[in-house]
Design a protein around this motif. Structure first.
Motif, PDB file in Angstrom:
ATOM      1  N   GLY A  73       0.840  -1.217   0.000  1.00 17.22           N
ATOM      2  CA  GLY A  73       0.000   0.000   0.000  1.00 17.22           C
ATOM      3  C   GLY A  73       0.860   1.246   0.000  1.00 17.22           C
ATOM      4  N   GLY A  74       0.323   2.332   0.588  1.00 16.07           N
ATOM      5  CA  GLY A  74       1.078   3.583   0.636  1.00 16.07           C
ATOM      6  C   GLY A  74       2.031   3.600   1.822  1.00 16.07           C
ATOM      7  N   LEU A  75       2.935   4.562   1.815  1.00 18.34           N
ATOM      8  CA  LEU A  75       3.873   4.677   2.944  1.00 18.34           C
ATOM      9  C   LEU A  75       3.151   5.156   4.197  1.00 18.34           C
ATOM     10  N   SER A 137       4.146  -1.331  -2.742  1.00 19.91           N
ATOM     11  CA  SER A 137       3.495  -1.206  -4.057  1.00 19.91           C
ATOM     12  C   SER A 137       2.009  -1.436  -3.893  1.00 19.91           C
ATOM     13  N   ARG A 138       1.276  -1.078  -4.924  1.00 21.11           N
ATOM     14  CA  ARG A 138      -0.156  -1.404  -4.988  1.00 21.11           C
ATOM     15  C   ARG A 138      -0.337  -2.434  -6.100  1.00 21.11           C
ATOM     16  N   GLY A 139      -1.452  -3.150  -6.070  1.00 21.90           N
ATOM     17  CA  GLY A 139      -1.699  -4.211  -7.052  1.00 21.90           C
ATOM     18  C   GLY A 139      -0.800  -5.410  -6.778  1.00 21.90           C
ATOM     19  N   PRO A 190      -1.459  -3.673  11.263  1.00 20.99           N
ATOM     20  CA  PRO A 190      -2.223  -2.675  10.521  1.00 20.99           C
ATOM     21  C   PRO A 190      -1.442  -1.390  10.305  1.00 20.99           C
ATOM     22  N   LYS A 191      -1.315  -1.022   9.025  1.00 19.88           N
ATOM     23  CA  LYS A 191      -0.621   0.210   8.651  1.00 19.88           C
ATOM     24  C   LYS A 191      -1.608   1.069   7.898  1.00 19.88           C
ATOM     25  N   THR A 192      -2.058   2.119   8.502  1.00 20.21           N
ATOM     26  CA  THR A 192      -2.891   3.052   7.765  1.00 20.21           C
ATOM     27  C   THR A 192      -2.750   4.431   8.367  1.00 20.21           C
ATOM     28  N   ILE A 193      -2.167   5.300   7.589  1.00 23.24           N
ATOM     29  CA  ILE A 193      -1.984   6.663   8.078  1.00 23.24           C
ATOM     30  C   ILE A 193      -3.352   7.298   8.307  1.00 23.24           C
ATOM     31  N   ASP A 194      -4.358   6.810   7.560  1.00 21.34           N
ATOM     32  CA  ASP A 194      -5.705   7.373   7.682  1.00 21.34           C
ATOM     33  C   ASP A 194      -6.403   6.921   8.966  1.00 21.34           C
ATOM     34  N   ASN A 195      -5.848   5.934   9.666  1.00 18.89           N
ATOM     35  CA  ASN A 195      -6.425   5.427  10.916  1.00 18.89           C
ATOM     36  C   ASN A 195      -7.816   4.838  10.680  1.00 18.89           C
ATOM     37  N   LEU A 236      -5.187  17.393   3.647  1.00 23.05           N
ATOM     38  CA  LEU A 236      -4.548  16.304   4.382  1.00 23.05           C
ATOM     39  C   LEU A 236      -5.055  14.967   3.862  1.00 23.05           C
ATOM     40  N   MET A 237      -4.351  13.890   4.245  1.00 20.73           N
ATOM     41  CA  MET A 237      -4.771  12.580   3.752  1.00 20.73           C
ATOM     42  C   MET A 237      -6.065  12.139   4.408  1.00 20.73           C
ATOM     43  N   GLY A 238      -6.686  11.161   3.803  1.00 20.10           N
ATOM     44  CA  GLY A 238      -7.957  10.650   4.309  1.00 20.10           C
ATOM     45  C   GLY A 238      -8.888  10.419   3.147  1.00 20.10           C
ATOM     46  N   ARG A 239      -8.706   9.265   2.534  1.00 15.59           N
ATOM     47  CA  ARG A 239      -9.476   8.911   1.350  1.00 15.59           C
ATOM     48  C   ARG A 239     -10.965   8.814   1.693  1.00 15.59           C
ATOM     49  N   SER A 240     -11.262   8.084   2.779  1.00  8.61           N
ATOM     50  CA  SER A 240     -12.683   7.931   3.115  1.00  8.61           C
ATOM     51  C   SER A 240     -12.963   8.329   4.560  1.00  8.61           C
ATOM     52  N   ALA A 292      -9.826  16.936   4.442  1.00  5.51           N
ATOM     53  CA  ALA A 292      -9.343  15.596   4.096  1.00  5.51           C
ATOM     54  C   ALA A 292      -9.562  15.408   2.604  1.00  5.51           C
ATOM     55  N   GLU A 293      -8.654  14.705   1.947  1.00  7.80           N
ATOM     56  CA  GLU A 293      -8.712  14.594   0.481  1.00  7.80           C
ATOM     57  C   GLU A 293     -10.016  13.996  -0.051  1.00  7.80           C
ATOM     58  N   GLY A 294     -10.682  13.191   0.777  1.00  2.78           N
ATOM     59  CA  GLY A 294     -11.930  12.563   0.313  1.00  2.78           C
ATOM     60  C   GLY A 294     -13.153  13.453   0.500  1.00  2.78           C
ATOM     61  N   THR A 344       0.782  16.314   1.817  1.00  5.23           N
ATOM     62  CA  THR A 344       0.492  14.902   2.105  1.00  5.23           C
ATOM     63  C   THR A 344       1.706  13.964   2.011  1.00  5.23           C
ATOM     64  N   TYR A 345       2.457  14.040   0.911  1.00  7.06           N
ATOM     65  CA  TYR A 345       3.587  13.102   0.803  1.00  7.06           C
ATOM     66  C   TYR A 345       4.721  13.443   1.769  1.00  7.06           C
ATOM     67  N   MET A 346       4.815  14.729   2.154  1.00  6.79           N
ATOM     68  CA  MET A 346       5.845  15.096   3.146  1.00  6.79           C
ATOM     69  C   MET A 346       5.506  14.480   4.501  1.00  6.79           C
ATOM     70  N   ILE A 347       4.205  14.408   4.786  1.00  8.29           N
ATOM     71  CA  ILE A 347       3.757  13.845   6.065  1.00  8.29           C
ATOM     72  C   ILE A 347       4.011  12.341   6.082  1.00  8.29           C
ATOM     73  N   ARG A 348       3.677  11.701   4.971  1.00  4.82           N
ATOM     74  CA  ARG A 348       3.745  10.246   4.908  1.00  4.82           C
ATOM     75  C   ARG A 348       5.171   9.708   4.937  1.00  4.82           C
ATOM     76  N   ALA A 349       6.114  10.536   4.458  1.00  2.00           N
ATOM     77  CA  ALA A 349       7.496  10.058   4.338  1.00  2.00           C
ATOM     78  C   ALA A 349       8.316  10.267   5.614  1.00  2.00           C
TER      79      ALA A 349
HETATM   80  O1  FBP Z   1      -0.539   8.363  -3.981  1.00  2.00           O
HETATM   81  P1  FBP Z   1      -0.781   7.036  -3.388  1.00  2.00           P
HETATM   82  O2  FBP Z   1       0.445   6.260  -3.122  1.00  2.00           O
HETATM   83  O3  FBP Z   1      -1.786   6.251  -4.150  1.00  2.00           O
HETATM   84  O4  FBP Z   1      -1.369   7.274  -1.959  1.00  2.00           O
HETATM   85  C1  FBP Z   1      -2.426   8.124  -1.663  1.00  2.00           C
HETATM   86  C2  FBP Z   1      -3.284   7.529  -0.617  1.00  2.00           C
HETATM   87  O5  FBP Z   1      -2.612   6.994   0.474  1.00  2.00           O
HETATM   88  C3  FBP Z   1      -3.429   7.119   1.626  1.00  2.00           C
HETATM   89  O6  FBP Z   1      -2.701   7.825   2.560  1.00  2.00           O
HETATM   90  C4  FBP Z   1      -3.818   5.804   2.200  1.00  2.00           C
HETATM   91  O7  FBP Z   1      -2.958   4.843   1.775  1.00  2.00           O
HETATM   92  P2  FBP Z   1      -3.141   3.346   2.259  1.00  2.00           P
HETATM   93  O8  FBP Z   1      -4.522   2.867   1.883  1.00  2.00           O
HETATM   94  O9  FBP Z   1      -2.068   2.594   1.617  1.00  2.00           O
HETATM   95  O10 FBP Z   1      -2.978   3.411   3.764  1.00  2.00           O
HETATM   96  C5  FBP Z   1      -4.675   7.854   1.201  1.00  2.00           C
HETATM   97  O11 FBP Z   1      -5.160   8.753   2.134  1.00  2.00           O
HETATM   98  C6  FBP Z   1      -4.244   8.478  -0.071  1.00  2.00           C
HETATM   99  O12 FBP Z   1      -5.290   8.628  -0.940  1.00  2.00           O
END
Ligand code: FBP
Ligand code: ADP
Ligand code: MG
Length: 422
Positions: A73-75, A137-139, A190-195, A236-240, A292-294, A344-349
């Motif tokens: 998944g994502g970092l 990676s994804r996929g 469990p790894k999810t920056i979105d919690n 900020l991050m947070g897809r859903s 949040a991005e979502g 967002t990517y600065m936070i995640r890294a």
């Molecule tokens: O640009 P990428 O790598 O697809 O990641 C963006 C996504 O990563 C997230 O931080 C969540 O990632 P994960 O589902 O891997 O935890 C989302 O909030 C964001 O949409």
């Protein structure tokens, strides 16, 4: 007198029947804030999970173990801390064969990617930087291809670090191993920056993300406050789910408007965000928005595009709100200096902060204890401040979201002073 206790006195093992309660509040009435009741008397329902930690009897002979770690998944801050601790704990159990699968699940099928031998020496300092030593990676390949690859490589312990998607994969690997009658332990961290994973107090990396998000918010505040009619927008991050945005808004105390996917809002109209921004400019002279991005995806054109994991590719709500804000203030003839920050990517890294570093260390150790205890298809977590093992399907049945009726969201609203935007 003092000294070390004898083995009989040292109760260092967890009993298999030790349990941790999932719910610890006994609500007296359904009208209590946040009450979750099954009937008008709020009858107590005991729900529990297994306590995590080392067992006296272990299910694997360490010399017969080949352990693999994969990050998908994502970092997220803390991935290296968990990898490090899993490796160190495996070595303490006496495991000699420890490998990293490179670049997520893809590393199981891509012949150009060879597994990475891991030892305490290799991982000693990896927590000092962010990212993942192994890559992500994804996929990736099908579940049966991954289990074929595990069989070929002789992997009988798999530690899977990832979010909802990764855990769905881990559970499918576990089921496929059961079907093939393989003696394999599949354990998630469990790894999810979105919690956004259910039942846990929090996931690792979240604290760090909120702390870093505050820095971006502070910059936006300084920019906005120093400009004539300044408006700062921070995405900020947070897809859903809007946990990072909600917590960063609360922590910083510098946010006037917090927008999250769980709470619908209007941009235009008498109760819209833009009208409130006008009010803030007129009364305070500046304003800061975090989102949040979502959030507000309904305002953007859907592309139906998905990433390699099948996640929907979102439109940039931050850019949209910036454009709409500029247009609105131009139309009403009021000067506004609108700045947009996407950190967002600065936070995640980032590397994990101290609190996440501790959480990662405990989760990593408990993942190994869980595998040696013979559990599979489980994931580790913290629940009501205690460390536990959850069955994977229970924590990924749907993504955890902010409850708009929750006390935390109302605390956030109290802090920002924002009205309802509907
Ligand atoms: O640009 P990428 O790598 O697809 O990641 C963006 C996504 O990563 C997230 O931080 C969540 O990632 P994960 O589902 O891997 O935890 C989302 O909030 C964001 O949409
Ligand atoms: N339902 C699923 N079943 C099996 N594997 C999945 C599933 N969803 C995602 N995956 C795999 O899990 C990995 C990570 O998923 P992704 O959604 O990108 O990140 P996260 O685990 O953080 O949610 C990817 O390699 C993806 O192919
Ligand atoms: Mg996902």
């Amino acid at each position: 007198m003092g000294g070390y206790p004898s083995d009989e006195e040292w109760h260092g093992h967890i009993n298999n029947n030790d349990r941790v309660l999932l719910k610890v509040i006994r609500f007296s009435s359904p009208t209590s804030a946040g009450a979750e009741c099954i009937d008008p008397d709020c009858t107590w329902v005991e729900q529990w999970v297994h306590r995590a930690g080392p067992r006296e009897k272990i299910y694997f002979k360490p010399e017969e173990v080949k352990a693999a770690i994969v990050t998908c998944g994502g970092l997220c801050p803390g991935l290296n801390d968990v990898i490090r601790q899993v490796v160190i704990t495996l070595e303490i159990y006496g495991v000699k064969k420890i490998v990293g699968i490179p670049f997520g699940y893809r590393g199981f099928s891509d012949n150009d990617l060879s597994e990475m031998p891991l030892s305490r020496k290799v991982v000693q300092n990896i927590h000092l930087s962010g990212g993942s030593l192994l890559g992500v990676s994804r996929g990736g390949p099908s579940v049966s291809d991954m289990v074929d690859s595990m069989e070929e490589r002789g992997i009988n312990m798999l530690f899977v670090l990832g979010g909802n998607g990764t855990h769905a994969g881990a559970n499918a690997i576990h089921n496929e191993c059961l079907k093939r009658r393989l003696k394999v332990a599949v354990v998630g961290v469990p790894k999810t920056i979105d919690n956004d994973i259910l039942l846990m107090d929090k996931t690792f990396g979240f604290d760090t993300a909120v702390e870093e998000a505050q820095r971006a918010i502070n910059s936006a505040y300084i920019e906005a406050h120093s400009a004539y009619h300044g408006i700062g927008i921070v995405k900020l991050m947070g897809r859903s789910s809007g946990f990072i945005a909600m917590h960063a808004a609360l922590a910083s105390g510098q946010i006037d408007i917090c927008l999250i996917p769980e709470v619908p809002f209007h941009l235009h109209g008498p109760h819209g965000v833009l009208r409130h921004l006008k009010y803030l400019i007129e009364t305070k002279g500046s304003a800061v928005v975090c989102l949040a991005e979502g959030a507000g995806q309904n305002f953007l054109k859907k592309t139906n595009a998905t990433d390699a994991s099948g996640n929907i590719v979102l439109g940039d709500i931050g850019v949209h709100i910036q454009q709409e804000t500029k247009k609105y203030f131009k139309e009403i003839g009021i000067h506004a200096d609108v700045k947009y920050i996407d950190p967002t990517y600065m936070i995640r890294a980032c590397r994990a902060n101290a609190s996440d570093g501790i959480l990662c260390a405990v989760l990593g150790q408990n993942a190994v204890h869980g595998a040696f205890a013979g559990y599979s298809g489980i994931t580790v977590g913290i629940c009501n401040t205690h460390y536990v093992y959850f069955p994977i399907p229970e924590v990924i049945s749907y993504p955890r979201a902010v409850d708009p009726n929750s006390r935390m969201w109302h605390r956030c609203l109290t802090s920002t002073g924002q009205p309802d935007f509907v």
